[in-house]
Scaffold this active site. Sequence first.
Site, PDB file in Angstrom:
ATOM      1  N   TYR A  22      34.540  46.285  57.964  1.00 52.80           N
ATOM      2  CA  TYR A  22      33.948  47.009  59.629  1.00 52.80           C
ATOM      3  C   TYR A  22      35.583  46.463  60.055  1.00 52.80           C
ATOM      4  CZ  TYR A  22      29.634  46.264  58.610  1.00 52.80           C
ATOM      5  OH  TYR A  22      28.609  46.262  58.428  1.00 52.80           O
ATOM      6  N   LYS A  73      30.057  39.375  46.142  1.00 56.21           N
ATOM      7  CA  LYS A  73      30.212  40.764  45.388  1.00 56.21           C
ATOM      8  C   LYS A  73      31.035  40.439  44.257  1.00 56.21           C
ATOM      9  CE  LYS A  73      27.931  43.939  43.335  1.00 56.21           C
ATOM     10  NZ  LYS A  73      26.935  43.169  42.521  1.00 56.21           N
ATOM     11  N   ASP A 128      23.813  40.264  45.177  1.00 53.47           N
ATOM     12  CA  ASP A 128      22.892  40.971  44.579  1.00 53.47           C
ATOM     13  C   ASP A 128      21.340  40.315  44.584  1.00 53.47           C
ATOM     14  OD1 ASP A 128      24.786  41.312  43.164  1.00 53.47           O
ATOM     15  OD2 ASP A 128      23.076  41.882  41.767  1.00 53.47           O
ATOM     16  N   ASP A 161      25.777  41.728  57.323  1.00 55.03           N
ATOM     17  CA  ASP A 161      24.945  42.692  58.422  1.00 55.03           C
ATOM     18  C   ASP A 161      23.216  42.771  57.166  1.00 55.03           C
ATOM     19  OD1 ASP A 161      24.550  44.365  59.784  1.00 55.03           O
ATOM     20  OD2 ASP A 161      26.383  45.188  59.297  1.00 55.03           O
TER      21      ASP A 161
END
Length: 421
Positions: A164, A230, A284, A308
């Site tokens: 972002y 992640k 995930d 998000d």
Amino acid sequence: MGQVMERKYNGLTVPEGEKVQFANGKPLCPSKPIIPFIEGDGTGPDIWRASRRVIDAAVQHAYGNQRSIAWFEVFAGEKANNEFGEWLPEDSLEAIREYGVAIKGPLTTPVGGGIRSLNVTLRQVFDLYCCVRPVRYFQGVPSPVVAPEKLDVVIYRENTEDVYAGIEYPVDSPEAKKLIQLIEGFGKKVRPDSGIGIKPISRTGSQRLVRRAIEYAIQYGRSSVTLVHKGNIQKFTEGAFRDWGYQVAESEFKSAVISEDTLYKEHGGKLPAGQIVIKDRIADSMFQQVLTRPDEYSVIATTNLNGDYLSDACAAQVGGLGIAPGANIGDNCAIFEATHGTAPKYAGQDVINPGSVILSGAMMLEYLGWTEARDLIHKAFAKTIQKRLVTYDLERLMKGATKLKTSEFASAIIENMKSAD
Ligand code: NAP
């Protein structure tokens, strides 16, 4: 006698009251804080009228004449553009900067014309680095899962970095070509017809976010803080976020937190009183976990993009996308806001669900330390929904519900406050 200067922003006089001060990033709230509000575009005015009544009623009910809010309108979005020819007048920014804590309805994002999203601009101007989204279930709200009440999390999403940051170049642009050349100089291959985006994750940005998440967990007696990342793939950005998060926990909150390893090895999985577990999950896997083991999570701290996705997924799980509250919080400023858009087709019809701004108002009261008023809103809101008194969006999904207008829904919440405490 000296003359008292009237303060004005956008030509409006600031009402009597005091400003919220900040010390070490924490608000110090007077008994009559001046709170700037932006009513918002489209359905914003309907929503704001209803929400303000509910917030004022809760404060009045909790504190009588001891406390009240001095609301002060500031302008942004279409209303500002119509009245001042600007989407976000400097005076509006100045007023928010001066008074520190503000609340807003949804704003239209102007399409094209080089105008940036107003929401993104506000976050950047005031360095509102925590995007905070509490997600909990209200009994009676239709949900796609079997036991939605098991999810009760507060998501702290980093709000200024990651993909972002706006560092992105289109395919075939000189910047993309130059970056590809540079990367190839490091011995890596990138297809020449690639667009290029950069994902910066800093130690500073990560640690200040995790620090706030842990502080929140301590203040409100939450059982765990989970770092979601992640890092198995993106080792030096997402993986570093996790490592820096653990470092903050270890170096600044040593006596308050324990690791998941210690929890199981030394305490048989039973959390010692007054302690918080700090753990981490790969993003995930976390999407599975919030569905399969929702009650094992309490506060979640995560990077911008993960946050998000996760915020909306969690909100959907409790059926609450339309009633999900949110806040953007920095060290000297906090803006509470609707998480949905302006729903322009319903503008002026007094039908839209004001729940998101009402519950954002409750978050604001909590932030100011007015937790009794917050509790009144939560209890009365829950009670109103349990009685199946709801706006059209929930009514169409619930059996035997009564469809109320926006203003009637607010009145029902206020009525239910009388028997909520
Ligand atoms: P939207 O305004 O969120 O509305 C999409 C649909 O979601 C509505 O038609 C309605 O569905 C439902 N909905 C949204 N809010 C609701 C509420 N309070 N109560 C009941 N139902 C609600 O999304 P959009 O149409 O994509 O965006 C419109 C404008 O809002 C755009 O200018 C966008 O940029 C802006 N926006 C602003 C924010 C913000 O300020 N935070 C966030 C997102 C979008 P049904 O028609 O099925 O009832």
